[in-house]
Design a protein around this motif. Structure first.
Motif, short mmCIF file in Angstrom:
data_model
loop_
_atom_site.label_atom_id
_atom_site.label_comp_id
_atom_site.label_asym_id
_atom_site.label_seq_id
_atom_site.Cartn_x
_atom_site.Cartn_y
_atom_site.Cartn_z
N SER A 1 0.81 -1.22 0.00
CA SER A 1 0.00 0.00 0.00
C SER A 1 0.84 1.27 0.00
O SER A 1 0.36 2.33 -0.38
CB SER A 1 -0.95 0.00 1.20
OG SER A 1 -0.23 -0.08 2.42
N ASP A 2 2.09 1.16 0.44
CA ASP A 2 3.06 2.26 0.42
C ASP A 2 2.51 3.54 1.04
O ASP A 2 2.49 4.60 0.40
CB ASP A 2 3.53 2.52 -1.01
CG ASP A 2 4.72 3.48 -1.07
OD1 ASP A 2 5.50 3.50 -0.09
OD2 ASP A 2 4.86 4.21 -2.07
N ARG B 1 -10.46 -0.07 2.49
CA ARG B 1 -10.28 -1.04 3.56
C ARG B 1 -9.40 -2.13 3.00
O ARG B 1 -9.75 -2.76 2.00
CB ARG B 1 -11.62 -1.61 4.02
CG ARG B 1 -11.49 -2.50 5.25
CD ARG B 1 -12.83 -3.11 5.63
NE ARG B 1 -13.21 -4.19 4.72
CZ ARG B 1 -14.32 -4.92 4.82
NH1 ARG B 1 -15.16 -4.65 5.80
NH2 ARG B 1 -14.58 -5.88 3.97
N LEU B 2 -8.25 -2.36 3.64
CA LEU B 2 -7.28 -3.32 3.12
C LEU B 2 -7.55 -4.72 3.65
O LEU B 2 -8.47 -4.95 4.43
CB LEU B 2 -5.87 -2.85 3.47
CG LEU B 2 -5.50 -1.44 2.98
CD1 LEU B 2 -4.04 -1.11 3.33
CD2 LEU B 2 -5.73 -1.29 1.49
N HIS C 1 -9.01 -6.11 13.45
CA HIS C 1 -9.34 -4.91 12.68
C HIS C 1 -8.77 -5.02 11.27
O HIS C 1 -7.66 -5.52 11.07
CB HIS C 1 -8.72 -3.66 13.32
CG HIS C 1 -9.42 -3.19 14.56
ND1 HIS C 1 -10.10 -2.00 14.62
CD2 HIS C 1 -9.53 -3.74 15.79
CE1 HIS C 1 -10.60 -1.83 15.83
NE2 HIS C 1 -10.26 -2.88 16.56
N PHE C 2 -9.52 -4.53 10.30
CA PHE C 2 -8.98 -4.33 8.96
C PHE C 2 -8.18 -3.02 8.97
O PHE C 2 -8.59 -2.05 9.62
CB PHE C 2 -10.10 -4.19 7.92
CG PHE C 2 -10.87 -5.45 7.65
CD1 PHE C 2 -10.42 -6.37 6.72
CD2 PHE C 2 -12.07 -5.69 8.30
CE1 PHE C 2 -11.14 -7.52 6.45
CE2 PHE C 2 -12.80 -6.83 8.04
CZ PHE C 2 -12.34 -7.75 7.11
N PRO C 3 -7.09 -2.94 8.21
CA PRO C 3 -6.40 -1.65 8.07
C PRO C 3 -7.24 -0.71 7.19
O PRO C 3 -7.92 -1.16 6.27
CB PRO C 3 -5.09 -2.01 7.38
CG PRO C 3 -5.02 -3.50 7.35
CD PRO C 3 -6.41 -4.02 7.49
N ILE C 4 -7.18 0.57 7.48
CA ILE C 4 -7.86 1.58 6.68
C ILE C 4 -6.79 2.48 6.05
O ILE C 4 -5.91 3.00 6.75
CB ILE C 4 -8.82 2.44 7.53
CG1 ILE C 4 -9.95 1.57 8.09
CG2 ILE C 4 -9.38 3.61 6.73
CD1 ILE C 4 -10.91 1.03 7.04
#
Length: 337
Positions: free
Chosen positions: A135-136, A314-315, A322-325
């Protein structure tokens, strides 16, 4: 009415009555009963249940007398109430924080912000590092981080030389990584002595600056660690007042442990005059990644009107609950607002 239809009819009446009661109880604020505050969370699930009960009842009911009309009115009223909370977080509503336009496309003012509650028990650090690589992001706020997680994320410091760390073993540790210089960084304890928040000024490549408040307040439920049962949720409100006194472009981000439509979140938005970038874009449920049904938007990005949204994602999962945002934003000129 056949046996199956009769069973479905009574199921619709009983479940519908419970959901109407849940909807009404969810409107009660300023109370010390944490289990009533929690009713603010499953509004989408309650809304789906209400629609299901309404559909069943309309198709099965054959006697439209006063009790039936009263029950139908209750269902429709509860649906309207739930919709007033949920609909702003769909594409049916207007955006509070505007999307980027071609004239605002300034590469030196664009940045990606990654929010990640890693779940302290999670040991899939390599998967998280892979998400960061793909995602950088330019800025990472990692929450629920302890000393083990800080050690596992050491490789990030090669690419993210500007940092602020406060690891803890109580699930409220926080690690901040940035590709951009951080100025006047401070760690504060706004409500609990063992729950930190990070406050800093980020300097973008074009020389412009904005204030970042990274938050992870305590949820209104019993906890083994610091809990907020019976207490006012003041951390966000304090930051809101802090933001209101500043003329600087500002972002407040983190795991708020509260849904986007809660009274606390809405009070914070009004106090700070910041906009929730979810509004008009979608729910982006970030918790619980381990459940297919019980999911809510708990990880938030609030931004002042100096910002435009390039993208919001949403990754994928990596072992956390938790999902990463990932939010991509651009800081525009003051005159372009």
């Amino acid at each position: 009415m056949g046996k199956t239809k009769k069973t479905l009819f009574y199921a619709a009446v009983i479940l519908g009555t419970l959901l109407i009661l849940v909807t009404l109880l969810s409107l009660i604020y300023n109370i010390h009963f944490w289990f009533l505050k929690i009713l603010d969370f499953p509004r989408v699930q309650v809304l789906v249940g209400l629609f299901g009960c309404l559909t069943l009842f309309v198709f099965i009911n054959r006697s439209w007398k006063y009790p039936s009309i009263l029950f139908l009115t209750g269902l429709v009223s509860a649906i309207i109430i739930q919709c007033t909370f949920v609909l702003p977080y769909t594409q049916l509503a207007g955006k509070v924080v505007k999307s980027v336009e071609q004239s605002d496309q300034n590469a030196d003012a664009r940045f990606k912000l990654l929010l990640a509650n890693v779940w302290m028990k999670n040991r899939q650090a390599e998967e998280f590092l892979d998400i960061v690589k793909r995602s950088d992001p330019d800025i990472i706020v990692a929450m629920e981080t302890n000393n083990w997680w800080q050690e596992q994320l050491t490789p990030l410091q090669q690419q993210y030389p500007y940092t602020s760390f406060y690891p803890l073993e109580n699930t409220y540790g926080m690690l901040l990584y940035s590709k951009f210089p951080l100025k006047n960084t401070r760690i504060e304890f706004l409500q609990h002595k063992t729950v930190p928040s990070i406050h800093t000024t980020v300097e973008l490549p074009n020389g412009k600056r904005f204030i970042l408040h990274a938050m992870h307040p305590v949820p209104p439920k019993p906890s083994k660690y610091p809990d907020n049962v019976g207490g006012d949720e003041v951390a966000l409100v304090k930051v809101g007042k802090m933001v209101a006194k500043s003329d600087m472009p500002t972002i407040v981000a983190g795991d708020f442990n509260d849904v986007a439509w809660s009274r606390t979140s809405r009070m914070f938005g009004r106090e700070s005059k910041l906009g929730d970038i979810r509004i008009g874009r979608g729910l982006y449920n970030s918790f619980d990644a381990k459940s297919l049904i019980l999911r809510w938007p708990l990880d938030h990005v609030f931004a002042s009107n100096n910002f435009r949204v390039v993208d919001l994602k949403r990754l994928s999962k990596y072992g956390s609950d938790h999902f990463p945002i990932l939010a991509e934003l651009v800081l525009i000129d003051a005159g372009a607002q």
